[in-house]
Design a protein around this motif. Structure first.
Motif, PDB file in Angstrom:
ATOM      1  N   PRO A  93      55.992  35.292  16.650  1.00 49.27           N
ATOM      2  CA  PRO A  93      55.240  34.245  17.349  1.00 49.27           C
ATOM      3  C   PRO A  93      55.767  32.867  16.967  1.00 49.27           C
ATOM      4  CG  PRO A  93      54.026  34.959  15.427  1.00 49.27           C
ATOM      5  CD  PRO A  93      55.256  35.830  15.495  1.00 49.27           C
ATOM      6  N   GLY A  94      55.383  31.880  17.754  1.00 50.18           N
ATOM      7  CA  GLY A  94      55.740  30.515  17.386  1.00 50.18           C
ATOM      8  C   GLY A  94      55.109  30.145  16.066  1.00 50.18           C
ATOM      9  N   THR A  95      53.890  30.592  15.856  1.00 51.37           N
ATOM     10  CA  THR A  95      53.203  30.423  14.581  1.00 51.37           C
ATOM     11  C   THR A  95      52.176  31.533  14.432  1.00 51.37           C
ATOM     12  OG1 THR A  95      51.784  28.979  13.251  1.00 51.37           O
ATOM     13  CG2 THR A  95      51.536  28.831  15.618  1.00 51.37           C
ATOM     14  N   TRP A  96      52.029  32.058  13.228  1.00 48.23           N
ATOM     15  CA  TRP A  96      51.095  33.164  13.000  1.00 48.23           C
ATOM     16  C   TRP A  96      49.644  32.711  13.123  1.00 48.23           C
ATOM     17  CZ3 TRP A  96      52.802  37.962  13.037  1.00 48.23           C
ATOM     18  CH2 TRP A  96      54.145  38.203  12.725  1.00 48.23           C
ATOM     19  N   GLY A  97      49.406  31.415  13.016  1.00 44.88           N
ATOM     20  CA  GLY A  97      48.033  30.921  13.097  1.00 44.88           C
ATOM     21  C   GLY A  97      47.525  30.750  14.511  1.00 44.88           C
ATOM     22  N   LYS A  98      48.416  30.843  15.495  1.00 42.69           N
ATOM     23  CA  LYS A  98      48.025  30.671  16.894  1.00 42.69           C
ATOM     24  C   LYS A  98      48.564  31.838  17.720  1.00 42.69           C
ATOM     25  CE  LYS A  98      46.257  26.491  16.318  1.00 42.69           C
ATOM     26  NZ  LYS A  98      44.847  26.149  16.599  1.00 42.69           N
ATOM     27  N   MET A  99      47.759  32.857  17.870  1.00 37.51           N
ATOM     28  CA  MET A  99      48.158  34.041  18.637  1.00 37.51           C
ATOM     29  C   MET A  99      46.967  34.552  19.437  1.00 37.51           C
ATOM     30  SD  MET A  99      50.367  36.060  15.714  1.00 37.51           S
ATOM     31  CE  MET A  99      50.680  37.488  16.765  1.00 37.51           C
ATOM     32  N   TYR A 141      57.393  30.806  22.685  1.00 40.67           N
ATOM     33  CA  TYR A 141      58.500  31.026  21.746  1.00 40.67           C
ATOM     34  C   TYR A 141      58.834  32.516  21.653  1.00 40.67           C
ATOM     35  CZ  TYR A 141      61.022  31.841  17.473  1.00 40.67           C
ATOM     36  OH  TYR A 141      61.955  32.295  16.575  1.00 40.67           O
ATOM     37  N   SER A 142      57.806  33.379  21.593  1.00 43.90           N
ATOM     38  CA  SER A 142      58.032  34.824  21.509  1.00 43.90           C
ATOM     39  C   SER A 142      58.861  35.305  22.700  1.00 43.90           C
ATOM     40  CB  SER A 142      56.698  35.578  21.484  1.00 43.90           C
ATOM     41  OG  SER A 142      55.939  35.226  20.355  1.00 43.90           O
TER      42      SER A 142
END
Length: 386
Positions: free
Chosen positions: A25-31, A362-363
């Motif tokens: 992911p682009g960031t693990w905190g935003k999925m 991003y993914s």
């Protein structure tokens, strides 16, 4: 290129594509919620990725055994060698870039920091679990041969593993994170430093060796389905000269597709009943999880068989076929690329961490890069195997 079973390649391609998405992911905190694993029990779409990959490995094993499974020593050695190579690739991927990028203690020498780094590297992982499960399932398939015996071995492995969890479990419960026997086995076998610490800092490893018993069951479910497809295809070829005879009707593609779908539904139903007493848990790879994930894998394969084999619709699935033909290469490439960012100081979260949409974007870009590489291999008929 050797003739391959297209529906299986497509299923494996969809699986590895989704695996790249959820792992990068682009960031693990935003999925988005479906892209998260269930905390401990339950099952999200993400929790089906790993067992689908194992199921496909078992199904492909049946095709690789066709005409070669004599039960001799060479057959066992071939399976063990491939399992060991998959395990080794997993270890090398975990060790990449093969040295610590940042010193643990700046007052130490490079050698001291390197030794500390080795002592705290995780040993087990996704590919390592697949390698172990493949070796165990392959040896059982070679030894037992008959579907009935293989199905019985699945039951024995599930019962044995569940018994180990219940007998050797501790408070607050045999099937909890803190009380499960797998964690203590990992600590005894490899030590705390080499364990995964992503579950609240505990030493529990979701890809540890004990869960290989039931992961092999998922692989064997795939093997049984693959073997059934092969037998039906061969019988269909023998009776193709006289369409309409019972043998032809029984082994026609639509009948085989229906059987795979029915088996999937029965597996799902059995899993839901079993989950009343034994929760569906990916981290423990519980017996109910074996049949739940296996059931979804069968129904997904049945759907692809209907669309591709019966209806002849292949063009929309060509990208997934390219991914599935070199699935292991895709997995390794994804890991190497993601780990190489530190060399250039790139952080996806800096540019794609604003929200769930940019994180998913991003993914998808990441998957596009992997796909572009595999598409070239696919068009050149290059299949990288172990």
């Amino acid at each position: 290129m050797k003739k391959r079973y297209v529906s299986l390649d497509v299923l494996r391609g969809i699986t590895i594509t989704f695996m790249c998405i959820v792992n990068n992911p682009g960031t693990w905190g935003k999925m988005f919620p479906p892209l998260h694993h269930a905390a401990w029990t339950g099952c999200t779409p993400t929790d089906l990725v790993f067992p689908f990959f194992v199921f496909c490995a078992g199904c492909a094993m049946a095709f690789s055994f066709e005409g070669r499974n004599t039960g001799g020593v060479k057959d066992y050695l071939r399976v063990l060698k491939r399992g060991a190579l998959i395990f080794l690739v997993g270890v090398l991927l975990a060790l990449y870039p093969f040295f610590p990028l940042e010193p643990h203690d700046e007052s130490w020498s490079f050698g001291q920091n390197f030794v500390w780094w080795l002592q705290h590297k995780r040993i087990f992982g996704v590919l390592q679990r697949i390698g172990m499960a493949y070796a165990l399932a392959g040896c059982l398939a070679i030894w037992l041969k008959k579907p009935g015996k293989i199905l019985a071995s699945i039951g024995i492995l599930c019962v044995s593993y569940t018994a180990i969890l219940l007998i050797f479990g501790r408070e607050p419960g045999a099937l909890t994170l803190e009380g499960n026997a797998c964690m203590r086995f990992d600590q005894w076998l490899i030590g705390s430093g080499h364990c995964y610490h992503g579950y609240s800092g505990t030493d529990f490893d979701p890809e540890g060796p004990l869960g290989t018993l039931t992961t092999a069951c998922t692989c064997l479910l795939g093997y049984l389905i693959g073997s059934m497809i092969i037998r039906s295809r061969n019988r269909l070829a023998d009776s193709s000269a006289v369409p309409g005879v019972p043998a032809y009707l029984k082994n026609s593609p639509d009948r085989v597709c229906c059987r795979v779908f029915v088996y999937g539904c029965l597996s799902l139903a059995g899993a839901m009943v079993l989950s009343i007493w034994l929760p569906i848990s990916k981290p423990l790879w519980s017996a109910s999880y074996v049949f739940y994930a296996g059931g979804w894998a069968m129904t997904a394969l049945a759907f692809l068989m209907f669309v591709i084999d019966i209806k002849g619709i292949t063009k929309p699935f060509e990208p997934f076929r390219a991914m599935g033909t070199n699935a292991l290469t895709a997995f390794v490439l994804a890991g190497v690329i993601a780990k190489s960012y530190s060399f250039v100081g790139f952080s996806p979260s800096k540019y794609f961490g604003a929200n769930e949409y940019t994180s998913l974007a991003y993914s998808l870009i990441f998957v596009g890069v992997i796909f572009s590489i595999l598409w070239v291999l696919y068009k050149k008929h290059i299949v990288i195997k172990l």
